[in-house]
Write an enzyme that holds these catalytic residues in place. Structure first.
Site, PDB file in Angstrom:
ATOM      1  N   ALA A 125       0.830  -1.206   0.000  1.00 55.88           N
ATOM      2  CA  ALA A 125       0.000   0.000   0.000  1.00 55.88           C
ATOM      3  C   ALA A 125       0.864   1.255   0.000  1.00 55.88           C
ATOM      4  O   ALA A 125       2.050   1.197   0.363  1.00 55.88           O
ATOM      5  CB  ALA A 125      -0.893  -0.011   1.241  1.00 55.88           C
ATOM      6  N   HIS A 281       8.892  -7.152   0.916  1.00 55.13           N
ATOM      7  CA  HIS A 281       7.940  -6.065   0.651  1.00 55.13           C
ATOM      8  C   HIS A 281       7.451  -6.040  -0.800  1.00 55.13           C
ATOM      9  O   HIS A 281       6.771  -5.101  -1.196  1.00 55.13           O
ATOM     10  CB  HIS A 281       8.471  -4.688   1.060  1.00 55.13           C
ATOM     11  CG  HIS A 281       8.842  -4.626   2.508  1.00 55.13           C
ATOM     12  ND1 HIS A 281       7.914  -4.728   3.525  1.00 55.13           N
ATOM     13  CD2 HIS A 281      10.048  -4.493   3.113  1.00 55.13           C
ATOM     14  CE1 HIS A 281       8.539  -4.654   4.692  1.00 55.13           C
ATOM     15  NE2 HIS A 281       9.831  -4.521   4.467  1.00 55.13           N
ATOM     16  N   ASP A 286       6.296 -11.712  -0.755  1.00 57.77           N
ATOM     17  CA  ASP A 286       5.875 -11.880   0.645  1.00 57.77           C
ATOM     18  C   ASP A 286       4.832 -12.996   0.730  1.00 57.77           C
ATOM     19  O   ASP A 286       4.914 -13.878   1.585  1.00 57.77           O
ATOM     20  CB  ASP A 286       5.261 -10.576   1.196  1.00 57.77           C
ATOM     21  CG  ASP A 286       6.318  -9.548   1.616  1.00 57.77           C
ATOM     22  OD1 ASP A 286       7.513  -9.884   1.611  1.00 57.77           O
ATOM     23  OD2 ASP A 286       5.927  -8.405   1.948  1.00 57.77           O
TER      24      ASP A 286
HETATM   25  P1  AMP Z   1       4.665  -5.515   4.073  1.00 57.55           P
HETATM   26  O1  AMP Z   1       3.673  -6.581   3.759  1.00 57.55           O
HETATM   27  O2  AMP Z   1       5.506  -5.775   5.252  1.00 57.55           O
HETATM   28  O3  AMP Z   1       5.488  -5.318   2.858  1.00 57.55           O
HETATM   29  O4  AMP Z   1       3.869  -4.198   4.373  1.00 57.55           O
HETATM   30  C1  AMP Z   1       2.655  -3.851   3.770  1.00 57.55           C
HETATM   31  C2  AMP Z   1       2.557  -2.364   3.673  1.00 57.55           C
HETATM   32  O5  AMP Z   1       2.732  -1.789   4.962  1.00 57.55           O
HETATM   33  C3  AMP Z   1       3.596  -1.698   2.805  1.00 57.55           C
HETATM   34  O6  AMP Z   1       3.240  -1.695   1.422  1.00 57.55           O
HETATM   35  C4  AMP Z   1       3.557  -0.288   3.376  1.00 57.55           C
HETATM   36  O7  AMP Z   1       2.432   0.435   2.928  1.00 57.55           O
HETATM   37  C5  AMP Z   1       3.396  -0.533   4.869  1.00 57.55           C
HETATM   38  N1  AMP Z   1       4.717  -0.620   5.508  1.00 57.55           N
HETATM   39  C6  AMP Z   1       5.477  -1.715   5.680  1.00 57.55           C
HETATM   40  N2  AMP Z   1       6.619  -1.434   6.315  1.00 57.55           N
HETATM   41  C7  AMP Z   1       6.582  -0.114   6.557  1.00 57.55           C
HETATM   42  C8  AMP Z   1       7.465   0.796   7.182  1.00 57.55           C
HETATM   43  N3  AMP Z   1       8.622   0.415   7.694  1.00 57.55           N
HETATM   44  N4  AMP Z   1       7.098   2.097   7.249  1.00 57.55           N
HETATM   45  C9  AMP Z   1       5.927   2.516   6.735  1.00 57.55           C
HETATM   46  N5  AMP Z   1       5.039   1.716   6.131  1.00 57.55           N
HETATM   47  C10 AMP Z   1       5.361   0.410   6.044  1.00 57.55           C
HETATM   48 MG    MG Z   2       4.220  -7.306   1.942  1.00 63.99          MG
END
Ligand code: AMP
Ligand code: MG
Length: 337
Positions: A125, A281, A286
Protein backbone atom coordinates in the site's frame (compact mmCIF):
# COMPACT_ATOMS: atom_id res chain seq x y z
CA UNK A 1 10.28 -3.74 9.79
CA UNK A 2 7.41 -6.12 10.20
CA UNK A 3 5.90 -4.87 13.44
CA UNK A 4 3.54 -2.62 11.50
CA UNK A 5 1.67 -5.71 10.34
CA UNK A 6 0.00 -6.39 13.61
CA UNK A 7 -0.92 -4.82 16.83
CA UNK A 8 1.31 -6.76 19.15
CA UNK A 9 1.77 -3.69 21.34
CA UNK A 10 -1.91 -2.82 21.22
CA UNK A 11 -1.40 0.26 19.05
CA UNK A 12 -4.10 1.07 16.54
CA UNK A 13 -5.85 -2.15 15.71
CA UNK A 14 -8.42 -2.99 18.30
CA UNK A 15 -8.92 -6.75 18.32
CA UNK A 16 -12.11 -7.51 20.14
CA UNK A 17 -13.04 -10.85 21.38
CA UNK A 18 -16.16 -12.29 19.82
CA UNK A 19 -17.74 -13.87 22.85
CA UNK A 20 -14.39 -15.40 23.52
CA UNK A 21 -11.34 -14.18 25.33
CA UNK A 22 -7.65 -14.46 24.77
CA UNK A 23 -7.20 -16.92 27.62
CA UNK A 24 -9.50 -19.37 25.95
CA UNK A 25 -8.22 -21.28 22.98
CA UNK A 26 -8.93 -19.60 19.68
CA UNK A 27 -9.52 -21.53 16.51
CA UNK A 28 -5.88 -21.23 15.47
CA UNK A 29 -4.92 -23.29 18.45
CA UNK A 30 -3.96 -26.45 16.75
CA UNK A 31 -4.42 -29.77 18.49
CA UNK A 32 -2.01 -29.91 21.39
CA UNK A 33 0.29 -32.86 21.81
CA UNK A 34 -1.46 -35.33 24.04
CA UNK A 35 -4.80 -33.59 23.78
CA UNK A 36 -7.72 -34.29 21.55
CA UNK A 37 -7.81 -32.57 18.17
CA UNK A 38 -11.16 -30.91 17.42
CA UNK A 39 -11.97 -33.48 14.78
CA UNK A 40 -10.63 -36.53 16.53
CA UNK A 41 -12.53 -39.62 15.63
CA UNK A 42 -12.76 -40.74 19.23
CA UNK A 43 -15.23 -38.52 20.99
CA UNK A 44 -14.00 -39.34 24.50
CA UNK A 45 -10.52 -38.27 25.63
CA UNK A 46 -10.49 -41.29 27.91
CA UNK A 47 -9.93 -43.46 24.84
CA UNK A 48 -6.62 -45.33 25.30
CA UNK A 49 -5.17 -43.67 22.18
CA UNK A 50 -4.86 -40.37 24.08
CA UNK A 51 -2.88 -42.04 26.83
CA UNK A 52 -0.51 -43.44 24.21
CA UNK A 53 -0.14 -39.98 22.64
CA UNK A 54 0.53 -38.39 26.05
CA UNK A 55 3.21 -40.98 26.77
CA UNK A 56 4.87 -40.39 23.39
CA UNK A 57 4.78 -36.63 24.01
CA UNK A 58 6.41 -37.00 27.42
CA UNK A 59 9.18 -39.01 25.83
CA UNK A 60 9.65 -36.43 23.04
CA UNK A 61 9.82 -33.61 25.61
CA UNK A 62 12.84 -35.31 27.19
CA UNK A 63 14.74 -35.72 23.92
CA UNK A 64 17.81 -33.62 23.10
CA UNK A 65 18.06 -31.70 19.84
CA UNK A 66 20.40 -34.35 18.41
CA UNK A 67 18.02 -37.16 19.38
CA UNK A 68 15.11 -35.30 17.82
CA UNK A 69 17.03 -34.77 14.60
CA UNK A 70 18.09 -38.42 14.47
CA UNK A 71 14.51 -39.62 15.05
CA UNK A 72 13.09 -37.29 12.40
CA UNK A 73 15.73 -38.43 9.95
CA UNK A 74 14.97 -42.09 10.74
CA UNK A 75 11.29 -41.40 10.04
CA UNK A 76 12.26 -39.58 6.81
CA UNK A 77 10.76 -36.32 8.12
CA UNK A 78 12.16 -32.82 7.70
CA UNK A 79 15.06 -32.27 10.12
CA UNK A 80 15.25 -28.47 9.76
CA UNK A 81 14.20 -25.89 12.31
CA UNK A 82 14.80 -25.06 15.98
CA UNK A 83 14.24 -27.57 18.80
CA UNK A 84 10.62 -26.56 19.50
CA UNK A 85 9.74 -26.90 15.82
CA UNK A 86 11.32 -30.38 15.63
CA UNK A 87 9.52 -31.46 18.83
CA UNK A 88 6.19 -30.33 17.46
CA UNK A 89 6.84 -32.09 14.14
CA UNK A 90 7.62 -35.38 15.87
CA UNK A 91 4.62 -35.12 18.21
CA UNK A 92 2.32 -34.37 15.29
CA UNK A 93 3.70 -37.32 13.39
CA UNK A 94 3.05 -39.77 16.23
CA UNK A 95 -0.33 -38.30 17.02
CA UNK A 96 -1.46 -38.52 13.40
CA UNK A 97 -0.14 -42.06 13.15
CA UNK A 98 -1.88 -43.18 16.34
CA UNK A 99 -5.17 -41.45 15.53
CA UNK A 100 -5.21 -42.85 12.00
CA UNK A 101 -4.52 -46.32 13.35
CA UNK A 102 -7.21 -45.91 15.98
CA UNK A 103 -9.71 -44.62 13.40
CA UNK A 104 -8.89 -47.54 11.10
CA UNK A 105 -9.42 -49.94 14.01
CA UNK A 106 -12.78 -48.41 14.87
CA UNK A 107 -13.76 -47.87 11.23
CA UNK A 108 -14.62 -44.25 11.89
CA UNK A 109 -13.85 -41.13 9.86
CA UNK A 110 -10.62 -39.49 11.04
CA UNK A 111 -11.86 -36.10 9.76
CA UNK A 112 -10.21 -34.03 7.06
CA UNK A 113 -8.80 -30.57 6.65
CA UNK A 114 -11.59 -27.94 6.72
CA UNK A 115 -10.60 -26.16 3.47
CA UNK A 116 -9.51 -27.47 0.06
CA UNK A 117 -7.63 -24.28 -0.77
CA UNK A 118 -6.06 -21.38 1.08
CA UNK A 119 -5.55 -18.00 -0.63
CA UNK A 120 -2.53 -16.21 0.82
CA UNK A 121 -2.81 -12.44 0.39
CA UNK A 122 -0.22 -9.80 1.26
CA UNK A 123 -1.15 -6.30 0.11
CA UNK A 124 1.30 -3.51 -0.54
CA UNK A 125 0.00 0.00 0.00
CA UNK A 126 1.00 3.64 -0.29
CA UNK A 127 2.99 4.82 2.72
CA UNK A 128 5.27 7.44 4.19
CA UNK A 129 8.25 6.92 6.43
CA UNK A 130 6.23 7.59 9.58
CA UNK A 131 2.63 6.88 8.66
CA UNK A 132 0.32 8.71 11.06
CA UNK A 133 -2.31 6.32 12.56
CA UNK A 134 -5.05 7.80 10.34
CA UNK A 135 -2.98 7.56 7.14
CA UNK A 136 -5.21 6.66 4.19
CA UNK A 137 -3.28 3.74 2.76
CA UNK A 138 -4.28 2.83 -0.78
CA UNK A 139 -3.56 -0.66 -2.08
CA UNK A 140 -0.93 -0.67 -4.85
CA UNK A 141 -0.37 -4.43 -5.23
CA UNK A 142 -2.96 -7.23 -4.97
CA UNK A 143 -1.27 -10.66 -4.95
CA UNK A 144 -2.77 -14.09 -4.23
CA UNK A 145 -0.86 -17.34 -3.77
CA UNK A 146 -3.14 -20.37 -3.89
CA UNK A 147 -2.27 -23.38 -1.72
CA UNK A 148 -3.86 -26.80 -2.14
CA UNK A 149 -4.28 -28.43 1.27
CA UNK A 150 -4.52 -31.80 -0.46
CA UNK A 151 -1.28 -31.76 -2.43
CA UNK A 152 0.43 -29.31 -0.02
CA UNK A 153 1.68 -27.25 -2.94
CA UNK A 154 1.36 -23.78 -4.37
CA UNK A 155 -1.02 -24.33 -7.29
CA UNK A 156 -1.56 -20.81 -8.62
CA UNK A 157 -0.69 -17.14 -8.32
CA UNK A 158 -2.42 -13.87 -9.12
CA UNK A 159 -0.78 -10.46 -9.18
CA UNK A 160 -1.97 -7.04 -10.24
CA UNK A 161 -0.62 -3.61 -9.42
CA UNK A 162 -3.24 -1.01 -8.55
CA UNK A 163 -3.41 2.69 -9.45
CA UNK A 164 -4.01 4.79 -6.30
CA UNK A 165 -6.87 7.28 -6.68
CA UNK A 166 -6.47 9.81 -3.86
CA UNK A 167 -2.71 10.25 -4.01
CA UNK A 168 -1.51 8.82 -7.34
CA UNK A 169 2.15 9.80 -6.78
CA UNK A 170 4.14 7.31 -4.70
CA UNK A 171 6.53 8.65 -2.07
CA UNK A 172 10.22 7.83 -2.58
CA UNK A 173 10.01 5.95 0.70
CA UNK A 174 7.21 3.74 -0.68
CA UNK A 175 9.06 3.03 -3.93
CA UNK A 176 12.23 2.08 -2.04
CA UNK A 177 10.34 -0.07 0.46
CA UNK A 178 8.16 -2.03 -1.96
CA UNK A 179 10.18 -1.83 -5.18
CA UNK A 180 6.95 -0.79 -6.91
CA UNK A 181 7.80 2.02 -9.32
CA UNK A 182 5.64 4.96 -10.37
CA UNK A 183 5.33 3.66 -13.94
CA UNK A 184 3.91 0.34 -12.66
CA UNK A 185 1.06 1.99 -10.79
CA UNK A 186 0.50 4.57 -13.57
CA UNK A 187 -0.06 1.70 -16.00
CA UNK A 188 -2.30 -0.22 -13.55
CA UNK A 189 -6.10 -0.27 -13.22
CA UNK A 190 -7.85 1.35 -10.24
CA UNK A 191 -8.89 -0.87 -7.33
CA UNK A 192 -12.52 -1.66 -8.37
CA UNK A 193 -11.33 -3.04 -11.72
CA UNK A 194 -8.66 -5.15 -10.03
CA UNK A 195 -11.18 -6.45 -7.48
CA UNK A 196 -13.38 -7.54 -10.40
CA UNK A 197 -10.43 -9.50 -11.79
CA UNK A 198 -9.87 -11.10 -8.37
CA UNK A 199 -13.53 -12.17 -8.16
CA UNK A 200 -13.28 -13.69 -11.64
CA UNK A 201 -9.99 -15.45 -10.82
CA UNK A 202 -11.44 -17.02 -7.67
CA UNK A 203 -14.70 -17.98 -9.41
CA UNK A 204 -12.84 -19.64 -12.30
CA UNK A 205 -11.19 -21.91 -9.76
CA UNK A 206 -14.63 -22.82 -8.34
CA UNK A 207 -13.66 -21.57 -4.90
CA UNK A 208 -16.67 -21.26 -2.61
CA UNK A 209 -18.78 -23.34 -4.99
CA UNK A 210 -17.16 -26.71 -5.69
CA UNK A 211 -14.26 -26.21 -3.27
CA UNK A 212 -14.01 -24.89 0.29
CA UNK A 213 -11.49 -22.10 0.67
CA UNK A 214 -10.41 -19.32 2.97
CA UNK A 215 -7.90 -16.47 3.10
CA UNK A 216 -4.65 -16.33 5.06
CA UNK A 217 -2.59 -13.26 5.92
CA UNK A 218 0.52 -12.38 7.91
CA UNK A 219 -1.05 -10.33 10.71
CA UNK A 220 -4.45 -8.69 10.88
CA UNK A 221 -3.78 -5.55 8.91
CA UNK A 222 -4.14 -6.80 5.35
CA UNK A 223 -7.90 -7.19 5.70
CA UNK A 224 -8.76 -5.09 8.75
CA UNK A 225 -6.76 -2.09 7.63
CA UNK A 226 -5.60 -2.10 4.00
CA UNK A 227 -8.65 -3.74 2.37
CA UNK A 228 -11.05 -2.00 4.73
CA UNK A 229 -9.63 1.47 4.03
CA UNK A 230 -9.40 0.77 0.29
CA UNK A 231 -13.08 -0.23 0.11
CA UNK A 232 -14.03 3.03 1.80
CA UNK A 233 -11.81 5.04 -0.56
CA UNK A 234 -13.30 3.23 -3.58
CA UNK A 235 -16.86 3.61 -2.21
CA UNK A 236 -17.29 -0.16 -2.19
CA UNK A 237 -18.82 -2.36 0.46
CA UNK A 238 -16.35 -4.65 2.17
CA UNK A 239 -16.43 -8.02 0.27
CA UNK A 240 -18.25 -10.75 2.19
CA UNK A 241 -15.86 -13.39 0.94
CA UNK A 242 -12.92 -11.66 2.69
CA UNK A 243 -14.67 -11.17 6.04
CA UNK A 244 -12.86 -14.05 7.76
CA UNK A 245 -9.28 -15.19 7.47
CA UNK A 246 -6.45 -17.10 9.11
CA UNK A 247 -3.91 -14.83 10.79
CA UNK A 248 -0.83 -17.03 10.45
CA UNK A 249 1.02 -15.20 13.23
CA UNK A 250 -1.58 -16.35 15.74
CA UNK A 251 -1.67 -19.87 14.31
CA UNK A 252 2.11 -20.14 14.34
CA UNK A 253 2.43 -18.86 17.93
CA UNK A 254 -0.24 -21.24 19.18
CA UNK A 255 1.01 -24.26 17.28
CA UNK A 256 4.73 -24.03 18.04
CA UNK A 257 4.10 -22.41 21.45
CA UNK A 258 6.19 -19.31 20.88
CA UNK A 259 5.42 -15.77 22.06
CA UNK A 260 3.92 -13.28 19.60
CA UNK A 261 7.23 -11.44 19.45
CA UNK A 262 8.59 -14.44 17.53
CA UNK A 263 5.96 -14.51 14.83
CA UNK A 264 7.35 -11.96 12.39
CA UNK A 265 7.66 -13.48 8.93
CA UNK A 266 11.48 -13.42 9.01
CA UNK A 267 11.53 -15.11 12.45
CA UNK A 268 8.96 -17.75 11.48
CA UNK A 269 11.03 -18.61 8.39
CA UNK A 270 14.28 -18.66 10.42
CA UNK A 271 12.87 -20.92 13.11
CA UNK A 272 11.59 -23.33 10.48
CA UNK A 273 15.06 -23.43 8.93
CA UNK A 274 13.90 -21.61 5.79
CA UNK A 275 15.26 -18.51 4.09
CA UNK A 276 13.27 -15.66 2.59
CA UNK A 277 13.10 -16.09 -1.19
CA UNK A 278 12.71 -13.01 -3.40
CA UNK A 279 12.37 -9.35 -2.49
CA UNK A 280 10.95 -8.43 0.93
CA UNK A 281 7.94 -6.07 0.65
CA UNK A 282 7.07 -7.27 -2.84
CA UNK A 283 3.48 -8.38 -2.27
CA UNK A 284 3.82 -11.52 -4.40
CA UNK A 285 7.16 -12.55 -2.89
CA UNK A 286 5.88 -11.88 0.64
CA UNK A 287 2.78 -14.00 -0.15
CA UNK A 288 4.94 -16.85 -1.49
CA UNK A 289 7.07 -16.85 1.65
CA UNK A 290 4.02 -16.73 3.92
CA UNK A 291 2.65 -19.66 1.88
CA UNK A 292 5.90 -21.58 2.52
CA UNK A 293 5.42 -21.11 6.28
CA UNK A 294 1.76 -22.22 5.99
CA UNK A 295 2.73 -25.31 3.98
CA UNK A 296 5.34 -26.28 6.54
CA UNK A 297 2.79 -25.88 9.33
CA UNK A 298 0.31 -28.08 7.46
CA UNK A 299 3.06 -30.68 6.94
CA UNK A 300 3.85 -30.51 10.66
CA UNK A 301 0.22 -31.36 11.43
CA UNK A 302 -1.28 -27.92 12.16
CA UNK A 303 -4.96 -27.59 11.26
CA UNK A 304 -4.87 -23.98 10.10
CA UNK A 305 -8.33 -22.57 10.81
CA UNK A 306 -9.98 -19.18 10.49
CA UNK A 307 -9.16 -17.15 13.61
CA UNK A 308 -10.06 -13.53 12.79
CA UNK A 309 -12.92 -11.68 11.19
CA UNK A 310 -14.07 -8.18 10.39
CA UNK A 311 -17.57 -7.56 11.70
CA UNK A 312 -19.27 -4.17 11.50
CA UNK A 313 -15.87 -2.64 10.76
CA UNK A 314 -14.34 -4.17 13.89
CA UNK A 315 -11.61 -6.76 14.10
CA UNK A 316 -12.74 -9.79 16.12
CA UNK A 317 -11.24 -13.08 17.20
CA UNK A 318 -13.06 -16.13 15.85
CA UNK A 319 -13.39 -18.60 18.73
CA UNK A 320 -12.09 -22.13 18.43
CA UNK A 321 -15.53 -23.69 18.79
CA UNK A 322 -16.88 -21.84 15.73
CA UNK A 323 -17.52 -24.24 12.83
CA UNK A 324 -14.76 -24.10 10.22
CA UNK A 325 -16.88 -22.82 7.34
CA UNK A 326 -15.22 -21.91 4.08
CA UNK A 327 -15.56 -18.39 2.64
CA UNK A 328 -18.71 -17.71 0.61
CA UNK A 329 -18.47 -17.73 -3.20
CA UNK A 330 -16.62 -14.65 -4.46
CA UNK A 331 -18.91 -11.92 -5.71
CA UNK A 332 -18.82 -8.23 -6.47
CA UNK A 333 -19.50 -6.37 -3.19
CA UNK A 334 -21.48 -3.50 -4.72
CA UNK A 335 -21.07 0.17 -3.99
CA UNK A 336 -21.78 1.97 -0.71
CA UNK A 337 -24.93 4.03 -0.65
P1 AMP B 1 4.67 -5.52 4.07
O1 AMP B 1 3.67 -6.58 3.76
O2 AMP B 1 5.51 -5.77 5.25
O3 AMP B 1 5.49 -5.32 2.86
O4 AMP B 1 3.87 -4.20 4.37
C1 AMP B 1 2.65 -3.85 3.77
C2 AMP B 1 2.56 -2.36 3.67
O5 AMP B 1 2.73 -1.79 4.96
C3 AMP B 1 3.60 -1.70 2.80
O6 AMP B 1 3.24 -1.69 1.42
C4 AMP B 1 3.56 -0.29 3.38
O7 AMP B 1 2.43 0.43 2.93
C5 AMP B 1 3.40 -0.53 4.87
N1 AMP B 1 4.72 -0.62 5.51
C6 AMP B 1 5.48 -1.71 5.68
N2 AMP B 1 6.62 -1.43 6.32
C7 AMP B 1 6.58 -0.11 6.56
C8 AMP B 1 7.47 0.80 7.18
N3 AMP B 1 8.62 0.41 7.69
N4 AMP B 1 7.10 2.10 7.25
C9 AMP B 1 5.93 2.52 6.74
N5 AMP B 1 5.04 1.72 6.13
C10 AMP B 1 5.36 0.41 6.04
MG1 MG C 1 4.22 -7.31 1.94
Amino acid sequence: MEEHKENIHGKDVNVKSNGDNDDKPDSTKCPKGGEAPPQASNSSFSHPVYKEIALANGHINRMSKEELRAKLSQLKLDTRGVKDVMKKRLKSHYKKQKLTQSAADSDSDPGGFPYDYICVVDFEATCEEDNPPDFLHEIIEFPIVLISTHTLEIVGTFQEYVKPQLYPTLSDFCVNLTGITQDKVDAAKPFPAVLKQVVKWLAERELGTKYKYTFLTDGAWDMSKFLNIQCRVSQLRYPKFARKWINIRKSYGNFYKVPRTQTKLSTMLDNLGLQYEGRPHSGLDDSRNIARVALRMLQDGCQLRVNEELHGGQLLTVPSWAPAEGAPPPCWPGSRK
